[in-house]
Scaffold this motif. Structure first.
Motif, PDB file in Angstrom:
ATOM      1  N   THR A 110       1.820   2.063  -4.979  1.00  0.00           N
ATOM      2  CA  THR A 110       2.989   1.297  -4.530  1.00  0.00           C
ATOM      3  C   THR A 110       4.238   2.157  -4.519  1.00  0.00           C
ATOM      4  O   THR A 110       5.062   2.068  -3.602  1.00  0.00           O
ATOM      5  CB  THR A 110       3.197   0.060  -5.412  1.00  0.00           C
ATOM      6  N   PHE A 171       8.185  -4.554  -8.311  1.00  0.00           N
ATOM      7  CA  PHE A 171       6.798  -4.491  -7.863  1.00  0.00           C
ATOM      8  C   PHE A 171       5.872  -4.474  -9.062  1.00  0.00           C
ATOM      9  O   PHE A 171       6.324  -4.437 -10.203  1.00  0.00           O
ATOM     10  CB  PHE A 171       6.553  -3.306  -6.918  1.00  0.00           C
ATOM     11  N   GLU A 181       5.264  -7.729  -3.964  1.00  0.00           N
ATOM     12  CA  GLU A 181       3.961  -8.074  -3.400  1.00  0.00           C
ATOM     13  C   GLU A 181       4.026  -9.394  -2.627  1.00  0.00           C
ATOM     14  O   GLU A 181       3.452  -9.523  -1.533  1.00  0.00           O
ATOM     15  CB  GLU A 181       2.904  -8.157  -4.507  1.00  0.00           C
TER      16      GLU A 181
END
Length: 541
Positions: A110, A171, A181
Motif C-alpha cells: 500500500t 490505510f 481501503e
C-alpha cells in the motif's frame, strides 16, 4: 544535452506552484549532465506512465510487481490499486496538481502504491520514516506546507500529537468507512496520468538526519527515471527476471530506488517486508528466491555468521550503501556467501548511487568509479581538482543534483556546478575512488589528519568488536584525540584491560598515531532509521 539550468524549465502542469516557486535560485543549481542516450527525456513526462503503465500496455500486466508476506500484486493489479488511490487523492480529497502529500508507513504494497499514485496524480510525495516523532513530523509538515496525509493506522498515535495537521486518511484500516481501503473500493475507473513536465517536482525527500537537522531535497519526474537509467543497467545489470529485496525504507531514497523504482523500470519484482531482522532478511531471500539485495553494511555484517543456515543460491548481487563499507565486512560476506558486494555511495540530494563498481571492476577497499551518467573528482579546500593520491572533497555532477527546499545550505552543497557530498575521498591513478571520512568527521590530532573510518575498519577486525564508531574529542594538549565507542560481542567484558587490548590491536593494524586514546564501551550505537551512524550524537555524549 551536456548541461541544463533552471532557466530552461518547461511550463508546469502544477496548479499549486509552491514546489517550483521554492526551488533554489538559478545560480545556485548544480550543472546537470545528460550524456547517455538513455537520458534524453521528453519535455512532458509522468514517471509512473513509464514505470508502470508502459508495462501493462505492452502486455506485461501479468508479471509479478510487488511481493509480500500477505499478497502478491501483478503489474496490472498494482496499476489498478494506484489508479484507485489517485482517484481518492483527486476526487475525494480535492487535491490539485502540485499539492504536497505526506506519506507515512512501513515497507508494504500500500505504501508503494500510494507513492506511485501521488506521482501519477501530478502531486508531490513527501515520504517520511515510520519512527519519526511528532516534533520531527511537525517540522516537515511546515517546511513542505503539506496539504494532505496518507498514514498507516498503526502509526496514528504519534501523528495525532501534531498540532494543526492537514487532513489525513489512514490505510491498513479496512473496517473504517473513511479509511483508504473503503475509499478505494468506490473507484474502479482507470486514472490517466497527469501530463506533468519532466522537470515538475514530484518528490520532496528529507535527509535522514545524521547531522540532526533535516533538509528537504526536491526531485523531478525525470530524476526518478534518470536514477533508474544509470546505476541499474550500467553497474547492477538489472534484468526483468530479478527479484529485489532489502531493508531500507521506501521513505529513504536508497530504498525507494532499490526496492520499487529499479525493479519496475525493467519489469522485475520487488519484495516489501516490514521490520526485517538479519535472520529475517536471510529467511526472506530464501523464501522469495531473491536475486538482488539492498541493505547497509551493518546488516551484512550481522548476517554473515547466520548465512550458512539458509539456502541463498538464488542470490546473485548484493548492494551496500548508506555508509562506508568496511573491508572486513566485505571479506566476511564473500567468505560466507561467495558473493562480491557491490559497494556504492549515493546521497539524498542526488537521489541514488553515483559511484560504484560490480563484477570484475570491483577493487576491494574502493567504492568504485563514477556510474555511467555521472562525473566525479576530488577538490582541495580552494575548490580546485586534485590528482591521484590526494585526499579532498568529493564533487559530483550528473543528470540529478541538489535542489534544497528553501534552505540556505544550498550554498554549501553546490560549488561551481559541482555537488559537494560532504565526503572526503581519494582517487587513485586508475580512477577508483576511496572513502576516507565525512568532511566534518576528519580528526586532527597533534597535526595529523586521521580518518575515523580507517580506525573503525581496524577495530572491526578484532574478534571482540561487534560495532564501533570513532569521533574526535577535544583535548587541550593535542587539539583532538581519537575516541572509539565500542559495542562488544557477547563473552567480552568492558574493562580497562579490554580497552588496552583494542588499542594495542589498532596500533598493530595501522599507523600507531591513529590509535584511539579513549575507548568507551556502550550497549548500542546511535543510528538513523536507515542504519547510518549518527556521529554527532557520539560527539555530544
Amino acid at each position: 544535452m551536456t548541461g541544463m539550468s533552471a532557466a530552461e524549465l518547461s511550463p508546469s502542469a502544477h496548479i499549486d506552484t509552491f514546489a517550483r516557486d521554492h526551488l533554489p535560485p538559478v545560480d545556485l543549481w548544480p550543472d546537470l549532465v545528460f550524456d547517455l542516450p538513455g537520458l534524453q527525456y521528453p519535455a512532458r513526462l509522468n514517471c509512473v506512465a513509464e514505470l508502470l503503465d508502459r508495462h501493462v500496455a505492452a502486455g506485461r500486466g501479468a508479471r509479478s510487481a510487488v511481493l509480500g508476506d500477505a499478497l502478491t500484486w501483478t503489474y496490472a493489479e498494482l496499476q489498478a490499486q494506484v489508479d484507485r488511490i489517485a482517484h481518492v487523492l483527486r476526487a475525494d480529497m480535492g487535491l490539485v496538481p502540485g499539492n504536497r502529500v505526506l506519506l507515512r508507513g512501513a515497507n508494504c504494497s500500500t505504501m508503494a502504491a500510494a507513492i506511485l499514485a501521488v506521482f501519477k496524480a501530478g502531486l508531490v510525495a513527501v515520504p517520511t520514516m515510520p519512527l519519526l516523532r511528532a516534533r520531527e513530523l511537525g517540522i516537515i509538515l511546515d517546511k513542505a506546507k503539506v496539504n494532505a496525509v496518507l498514514c498507516a493506522r498503526s502509526l496514528a498515535a504519534e501523528f495525532e500529537q501534531v498540532e494543526d495537521h492537514p487532513p489525513v486518511v489512514y490505510f491498513h484500516d479496512p473496517g473504517h468507512p473513511d479509511g483508504l481501503e473503503a475509499r478505494m473500493a468506490r473507484h474502479d475507473a482507470p486514472f490517466a496520468p497527469v501530463a506533468t513536465a519532466a522537470d515538475d517536482v514530484c518528490l520532496i525527500s528529507f535527509t535522514s538526519g545524521t547531522t540532526g537537522v533535516p533538509k528537504g531535497t526536491m526531485h523531478f519526474h525525470r530524476d526518478i527515471l534518470a536514477i533508474c537509467d544509470c546505476f541499474p543497467p550500467h553497474t547492477l545489470g538489472a534484468r526483468a527476471d530479478d527479484v529485489f529485496i532489502g531493508t531500507p525504507p521506501l521513505a529513504f531514497t536508497f530504498g525507494l530506488g532499490g526496492l520499487l523504482l529499479f525493479p519496475m523500470r525493467v519489469g522485475a519484482a520487488g519484495v516489501l517486508l516490514e521490520k526485517l531482522t538479519p535472520e529475517g532478511l536471510l529467511a526472506a531471500i530464501e523464501r522469495f528466491r531473491a536475486t538482488v539485495c539492498f541493505t547497509a553494511p551493518t546488516f551484512y555484517r550481522q548476517m554473515t555468521p547466520l548465512a550458512a543456515r539458509h539456502d541463498l543460491r538464488s542470490l546473485q548481487k548484493c548492494v551496500s550503501a548508506g555508509e562506508a563499507l568496511p573491508l572486513a565486512t566485505r571479506e566476511g560476506w564473500k567468505a560466507a556467501t561467495g558473493i562480491d558486494m557491490i559497494d556504492g555511495i549515493g546521497a539524498t540530494e542526488i537521489l541514488h548511487i553515483f559511484i560504484s563498481a560490480a563484477g570484475a571492476d570491483i577493487r576491494p577497499g574502493a567504492t568504485g568509479k563514477p556510474v555511467p551518467g555521472y562525473r566525479a573528482c576530488v577538490l582541495d579546500d580552494d575548490g580546485h581538482p586534485v590528482g591521484p593520491g590526494v585526499t579532498g572533497r568529493l564533487a559530483v555532477k550528473g543528470p540529478t543534483g541538489c535542489r534544497y527546499l528553501a534552505d540556505e545550505r544550498q550554498r554549501d552543497y553546490v560549488l561551481d556546478g559541482w555537488n559537494l557530498t560532504g565526503d572526503s575521498y581519494e582517487m587513485d591513478a586508475d580512477g577508483y575512488f576511496y572513502y576516507r571520512s565525512r568532511t566534518d568527521d576528519m580528526i586532527i590530532s597533534a597535526g595529523y589528519n586521521i580518518a575515523g573510518a580507517e580506525v573503525e575498519e581496524a577495530l572491526l577486525r578484532h574478534p571482540a568488536v561487534a560495532e564501533c564508531g570513532v569521533v574526535g574529542r577535544a583535548d587541550e594538549e593535542r587539539g583532538q584525540i581519537v575516541e572509539a565507542h565500542v559495542v562488544l560481542k557477547p563473552g567480552h567484558e568492558p574493562t580497562p584491560a579490554t580497552a588496552r587490548m583494542l588499542q594495542d590491536f589498532v596500533k598493530a593494524q595501522i599507523a600507531p598515531y591513529k590509535y584511539p586514546r579513549a575507548v568507551r564501551f556502550t550497549d548500542k550505537l546511535p543510528r538513523t532509521e536507515t542504519g547510518k551512524l549518527q556521529r554527532f550524537k557520539l560527539r555530544l555524549s
